[in-house]
Design an enzyme around this catalytic site. Structure first.
Site, PDB file in Angstrom:
ATOM      1  NE  ARG A  74       4.903   1.365   4.038  1.00 45.75           N
ATOM      2  CZ  ARG A  74       3.586   1.425   3.829  1.00 45.75           C
ATOM      3  NH1 ARG A  74       2.747   1.469   4.831  1.00 45.75           N
ATOM      4  NH2 ARG A  74       3.126   1.408   2.597  1.00 45.75           N
ATOM      5  CG  ASN A  97       0.532   7.151   2.521  1.00 49.26           C
ATOM      6  OD1 ASN A  97       1.541   6.464   2.430  1.00 49.26           O
ATOM      7  ND2 ASN A  97       0.512   8.450   2.257  1.00 49.26           N
ATOM      8  CG  HIS A 148      11.434  -3.307   2.801  1.00 48.84           C
ATOM      9  ND1 HIS A 148      11.062  -3.470   1.496  1.00 48.84           N
ATOM     10  CD2 HIS A 148      10.721  -2.224   3.239  1.00 48.84           C
ATOM     11  CE1 HIS A 148      10.172  -2.545   1.150  1.00 48.84           C
ATOM     12  NE2 HIS A 148       9.956  -1.767   2.195  1.00 48.84           N
TER      13      HIS A 148
END
Ligand code: HEM
Length: 277
Positions: free
Chosen positions: A28, A62, A162
């Site tokens: 990620r 973030n 994912h």
């Protein structure tokens, strides 16, 4: 030992020392580095007002959720101490760490071109505007990826990132939250998180199986097969063929890993990944 060897060794030790989610977090981190401005390690820079750095780490997508900075620092230090080589950029480390994370967890590999350099700036506003949100509709997802030159098909393959990791319950789709956010989860027993698929520590095609079964975790996952989706056929293909997903994911990741890279005399090679030289 070469860069890939060192990255692989540090990651394996991290994953086996109770930090099972780190592979997902590094994948990620790489996505969030590349997507706004390019794979330039800009996401690693911390606030430094004297030098005009407004850290991407404080952008909405973030803040409080990006992880893996310490592992990148460990890899950097290990390279310098074991090889005496100071010419490996933080951007190269991040790109290899994302790929090796996927490989170690059972996923496909792709070629990472090395020799990229590190940015002299952070792009917080772009991180806010360009990264997709979990509330996005299928059209908004297509637009966000289309703006970065990815096709809807590549978007569906990349969403397969994912296949690993977990999300904070606040991000999960309402129905998921009501049913699954009341008990602790496999990956993070002490916090309220929900795994992104049924096998969050293995990079496989279970994510697509779960989507078809109506068990997608984020709204942005669920809309790929939701009513009226023109991507449902592709999700079905990935559900039945792990190989087909792996092939498309690897190809799309190789493309992502070349977004806006800095080369030649652009940027610098940071000595410490979180700070400009
Ligand atoms: C399609 C649009 C996307 C949206 C809206 C989205 C959104 C999110 C959100 C909200 C989280 C949870 C963060 C947290 O609570 O810690 C997450 C986790 C994650 N995302 Fe995405 N994401 C997208 C695409 C991608 C792509 C393209 C990749 C990589 C190729 C990726 C890899 C991951 C991984 C591995 C995690 C788990 C991180 C961990 O466990 O630390 N995502 N994503």
């Amino acid at each position: 030992m070469n860069l890939t060897g060192i990255v692989n060794r540090v990651l394996r030790s991290e994953l086996s020392n109770g930090n099972q989610r780190m592979g997902a977090s590094l994948l990620r981190l790489f996505f969030h580095d590349c997507f706004p401005q390019g794979c330039d390690a800009s996401v690693l820079l911390v606030d430094d007002s004297a030098r005009g750095i407004d850290s991407e780490q404080n952008a909405d997508p973030n803040k409080g959720s990006l992880r893996g900075f310490g592992v990148i620092d460990t890899i950097k230090k290990t390279i310098v101490s074991e090889t005496n080589c100071s010419s490996v950029s933080c951007a190269d480390i991040l790109a290899v760490a994302a790929k090796e994370s996927v490989v170690i967890l059972g996923g496909p590999s792709w070629t990472v071109k090395l020799g990229r350099r590190d940015s002299l700036q952070a792009f917080k506003a772009k991180a806010n505007s360009d990264l997709p949100k979990p509330s996005f509709s299928l059209q908004q997802l297509k637009d966000a990826f289309g703006n970065k030159n990815f096709t809807p098909s590549e978007m569906v393959a990349l969403s397969g990132g994912h296949a690993i990791g977990s999300v904070a319950c606040t991000f999960a789709d309402d129905t998921v939250r009501q049913v699954r956010c009341t008990t602790s989860t496999v990956l993070d027993p002490n916090s309220t998180r929900v795994p992104l698929d049924k096998t969050p520590a293995i990079f496989d095609n279970q994510y697509y199986v779960d989507l078809v079964d109506g068990n997608g975790v984020l709204n942005s996952d669920r809309v790929l097969v939701g009513p009226g989706s023109d991507r449902a056929g592709q999700v079905q293909t990935y559900k039945t063929s792990r190989d087909s997903f792996f092939k498309d994911f690897a190809k799309a990741m190789a493309k992502m890993s070349e977004m806006g890279v800095l080369t030649g005399s652009q940027g610098q090679i940071r000595r410490v990944c979180s700070k400009l030289n």
